[in-house]
Design a protein around this motif. Structure first.
Motif, PDB file in Angstrom:
ATOM      1  N   THR A 239       0.735  -0.542   0.135  1.00 17.52           N
ATOM      2  CA  THR A 239       0.453  -0.157  -0.078  1.00 17.52           C
ATOM      3  C   THR A 239       0.596   1.773   0.204  1.00 17.52           C
ATOM      4  O   THR A 239       1.955   1.340   1.032  1.00 17.52           O
ATOM      5  CB  THR A 239      -0.758  -0.109   0.668  1.00 17.52           C
ATOM      6  N   PRO A 240      -0.032   2.409  -1.223  1.00 16.55           N
ATOM      7  CA  PRO A 240       1.197   3.202  -0.975  1.00 16.55           C
ATOM      8  C   PRO A 240       1.293   4.135   0.702  1.00 16.55           C
ATOM      9  O   PRO A 240       0.925   4.008   0.898  1.00 16.55           O
ATOM     10  CB  PRO A 240       0.674   3.767  -1.894  1.00 16.55           C
ATOM     11  N   SER A 241       2.145   5.018   0.361  1.00 11.79           N
ATOM     12  CA  SER A 241       2.195   6.050   1.967  1.00 11.79           C
ATOM     13  C   SER A 241       1.191   6.921   2.385  1.00 11.79           C
ATOM     14  O   SER A 241       1.021   7.653   0.870  1.00 11.79           O
ATOM     15  CB  SER A 241       3.628   6.402   2.451  1.00 11.79           C
ATOM     16  N   ALA A 242       0.680   7.386   2.691  1.00  8.14           N
ATOM     17  CA  ALA A 242      -0.533   7.918   3.073  1.00  8.14           C
ATOM     18  C   ALA A 242       0.381   9.071   3.053  1.00  8.14           C
ATOM     19  O   ALA A 242       0.788   9.943   3.905  1.00  8.14           O
ATOM     20  CB  ALA A 242      -1.312   7.334   4.135  1.00  8.14           C
ATOM     21  N   THR A 243      -0.191  10.521   2.353  1.00  9.17           N
ATOM     22  CA  THR A 243      -0.069  11.898   2.636  1.00  9.17           C
ATOM     23  C   THR A 243      -0.146  12.376   4.237  1.00  9.17           C
ATOM     24  O   THR A 243       0.338  13.118   4.513  1.00  9.17           O
ATOM     25  CB  THR A 243      -0.658  12.404   1.946  1.00  9.17           C
ATOM     26  N   THR A 244      -1.464  12.133   4.349  1.00  6.19           N
ATOM     27  CA  THR A 244      -2.137  12.400   5.778  1.00  6.19           C
ATOM     28  C   THR A 244      -1.851  11.069   6.812  1.00  6.19           C
ATOM     29  O   THR A 244      -2.449  10.389   6.681  1.00  6.19           O
ATOM     30  CB  THR A 244      -3.116  13.051   5.860  1.00  6.19           C
ATOM     31  N   LEU A 245      -1.195  11.329   7.544  1.00  9.30           N
ATOM     32  CA  LEU A 245      -1.167   9.414   8.564  1.00  9.30           C
ATOM     33  C   LEU A 245      -1.554  10.598   9.785  1.00  9.30           C
ATOM     34  O   LEU A 245      -0.888  11.434  10.325  1.00  9.30           O
ATOM     35  CB  LEU A 245      -0.050   9.510   8.621  1.00  9.30           C
ATOM     36  N   ALA A 246      -2.704   9.418  10.085  1.00 10.21           N
ATOM     37  CA  ALA A 246      -3.252  10.199  11.691  1.00 10.21           C
ATOM     38  C   ALA A 246      -3.481   8.807  13.071  1.00 10.21           C
ATOM     39  O   ALA A 246      -3.630   7.415  12.842  1.00 10.21           O
ATOM     40  CB  ALA A 246      -5.156  10.847  11.884  1.00 10.21           C
ATOM     41  N   PHE A 247      -2.921   9.236  13.782  1.00  8.71           N
ATOM     42  CA  PHE A 247      -2.548   8.505  14.893  1.00  8.71           C
ATOM     43  C   PHE A 247      -3.390   8.725  16.383  1.00  8.71           C
ATOM     44  O   PHE A 247      -3.483   9.784  16.816  1.00  8.71           O
ATOM     45  CB  PHE A 247      -1.128   8.437  15.402  1.00  8.71           C
ATOM     46  N   VAL A 248      -4.529   7.639  16.646  1.00 12.74           N
ATOM     47  CA  VAL A 248      -5.176   7.817  17.600  1.00 12.74           C
ATOM     48  C   VAL A 248      -5.344   6.589  18.574  1.00 12.74           C
ATOM     49  O   VAL A 248      -4.733   5.784  18.151  1.00 12.74           O
ATOM     50  CB  VAL A 248      -7.049   7.432  17.021  1.00 12.74           C
ATOM     51  N   GLU A 249      -5.916   7.084  19.918  1.00 11.84           N
ATOM     52  CA  GLU A 249      -5.349   6.318  20.901  1.00 11.84           C
ATOM     53  C   GLU A 249      -5.933   5.284  21.730  1.00 11.84           C
ATOM     54  O   GLU A 249      -6.593   4.748  22.536  1.00 11.84           O
ATOM     55  CB  GLU A 249      -4.393   5.869  21.775  1.00 11.84           C
ATOM     56  N   SER A 250      -7.985   6.317  21.371  1.00  9.69           N
ATOM     57  CA  SER A 250      -9.140   6.795  22.431  1.00  9.69           C
ATOM     58  C   SER A 250     -10.284   6.720  20.975  1.00  9.69           C
ATOM     59  O   SER A 250      -9.989   7.699  20.051  1.00  9.69           O
ATOM     60  CB  SER A 250      -9.170   7.982  23.226  1.00  9.69           C
ATOM     61  N   PRO A 251     -11.603   7.189  21.235  1.00 10.30           N
ATOM     62  CA  PRO A 251     -12.378   6.765  20.677  1.00 10.30           C
ATOM     63  C   PRO A 251     -12.139   8.508  20.504  1.00 10.30           C
ATOM     64  O   PRO A 251     -13.262   8.628  19.032  1.00 10.30           O
ATOM     65  CB  PRO A 251     -13.635   6.645  21.043  1.00 10.30           C
ATOM     66  N   VAL A 252     -12.055   9.779  21.125  1.00 11.24           N
ATOM     67  CA  VAL A 252     -12.281  11.239  21.008  1.00 11.24           C
ATOM     68  C   VAL A 252     -11.704  11.260  19.912  1.00 11.24           C
ATOM     69  O   VAL A 252     -11.991  12.514  19.014  1.00 11.24           O
ATOM     70  CB  VAL A 252     -12.779  11.581  22.412  1.00 11.24           C
ATOM     71  N   GLN A 253     -10.223  10.872  19.907  1.00 10.31           N
ATOM     72  CA  GLN A 253      -9.121  11.115  19.435  1.00 10.31           C
ATOM     73  C   GLN A 253      -9.684  10.716  17.555  1.00 10.31           C
ATOM     74  O   GLN A 253      -9.742  11.533  17.125  1.00 10.31           O
ATOM     75  CB  GLN A 253      -7.965  10.750  19.512  1.00 10.31           C
TER      76      GLN A 253
END
Length: 406
Positions: A2-16
């Motif tokens: 899979t090609p790398s994303a332009t924007t990468l988001a890291f979330v650790e909770s449902p609200v995030q």
């Protein structure tokens, strides 16, 4: 591959994760419009655990059969261009269940979601770091939901992106903005002044990573780095940081308006679990609010213990509700009380946005200093007072002087 994303988001909770969806909506990374995605979630907003001894819990899997992401397709959009959401789940079952539900909603919206275990064993963090390193280095923009997370701070040492976005992880955003403005190390407000000798040694060993993260969150002239804070909290950003208001436009566009009940709903907090508020004082405050404010339901925080909730139910007769999605979505879908009462927490800032125009009154009950534990951080009272004092469009009440519901 899979090609790398332009924007990468890291979330650790449902609200995030919810706030990443709000950010994506605000920036138009997915075609807008379409019908509310009511088919993407169960017909009931939450499971209840009102009987002592019952097993509170929300749905932990994907959406019900027969309600696939075709609902999202009907909403007018395919996969969002360039955004990949990486879920780094905690170990507690309630948070994981809500995260799975939110991940399903994000996929229904057309986003790529990757579930990456980074906890639970000694080698899990190392394996996750190796699995994510390539994408982290290649991303042009990185979104994080918890700048205080040690794992996120470790990932930031690999980031080469020129743009970094911080989305809300609740009221912690207020402390993040204040600490970065003062040039202080990033420490959660309820942990300041704690840890003992062992904690201090751990902080010392981790100091290089923490310092690097702090510098990463502090753009300066000539660095070419941009840092944005996307928030519902009343914050002032420092230096060249940019601020964008999260007014929950995606939530309002996709859900509701809710049906209103005649009763009052209480919103629970994890202040007891984090050692800030005494359990007995909290129980008494909830009992008084229930009696004087006509409350019938108690929406539990995902970190509240089953034992504490059982005691609350027995002492007050409240119906204990374990939401299977963030409260902003549960409230927007309804049914919800005409009055929602909360202790100082994130929702006194987010619910007025999410429930705008519905006729719901959000009220906040101050935390009495007598409720604080002996081990509470010296910052606890002033921080909680600040959360209350800066809340917009809410009514102020106190557990000892709660007005009759009207």
């Amino acid at each position: 591959m899979t090609p790398s994303a332009t924007t990468l988001a890291f979330v650790e909770s449902p609200v995030q994760l919810l706030n990443v969806l709000e950010w994506a909506h605000a920036y138009g990374t997915r075609p807008d419009g379409g019908a509310p995605l009511l088919g993407g979630v169960p017909s009931q907003p939450a499971r209840t655990a009102g009987r002592p001894g019952s097993r509170p819990g929300g749905t932990a899997g994907a959406p019900d059969a027969g309600t696939p992401r075709a609902a999202a397709a009907a909403g007018g959009g395919g996969a969002a261009d360039g955004l990949r959401i990486v879920v780094l789940p905690p170990t507690d079952p309630m948070s994981r269940g809500q995260l799975r539900r939110m991940a399903a909603l994000a996929r229904d919206e057309g986003y790529e979601v990757r579930w990456q275990e980074a906890r639970g064993s000694r080698l899990a963090p190392v394996k996750a770091l190796a699995a994510l390193a390539r994408d982290v280095r290649a991303a042009a923009r990185v979104i994080v939901g918890d700048p205080f997370s040690r794992y996120v701070q470790l990932l930031l040492t690999l980031v080469g992106a020129e743009e970094l976005v911080v989305v809300d992880d609740g009221t912690a955003t207020m402390e993040f903005a204040a600490q970065t403005a003062r040039g202080e190390r990033l420490v959660r407000w309820h942990r300041i002044g704690h840890g003992g000798a062992v904690g201090k040694l751990r902080e010392l060993a981790y100091a290089p990573v923490s310092s690097a993260a702090r510098r990463r969150f502090t753009p300066g002239p000539g660095t070419g780095r941009r840092v944005e804070v996307f928030t519902s909290m009343p914050v002032t950003v420092q230096g060249t940081m940019t601020l964008r208001v999260n007014d929950f436009a995606w939530t309002r566009a996709r859900f509701g308006p809710p049906r209103l009940t005649r009763g009052t709903d209480l919103v629970g907090t994890s202040l007891v679990e984090t050692g800030v508020v005494d359990a007995a004082g909290y129980l008494e405050a909830v009992r008084v609010l229930t009696e004087r404010h006509g409350a019938t339901r108690y929406f539990a925080h995902r970190r509240e213990s089953a034992e504490k909730l059982r005691a609350l139910s027995e002492a007050t007769g409240l119906e204990i509700v374990r939401p299977d999605l963030p409260l902003e979505l549960v409230a927007r879908r309804g049914p919800i009380g005409r009055t929602v009462v909360s202790f100082p927490s994130t929702v006194v800032h987010t619910l007025p946005y999410a429930l705008s125009g519905t006729g719901v009154t959000v009220a906040v009950c101050d935390v009495d200093p007598a409720w604080l534990t002996g081990s509470a951080s010296p910052r606890a009272q002033s921080f909680l007072a600040g959360v209350t004092d800066t809340a917009r469009d809410v009514r102020r009440i106190h557990a000892g002087t709660v007005p009759a519901a009207g």
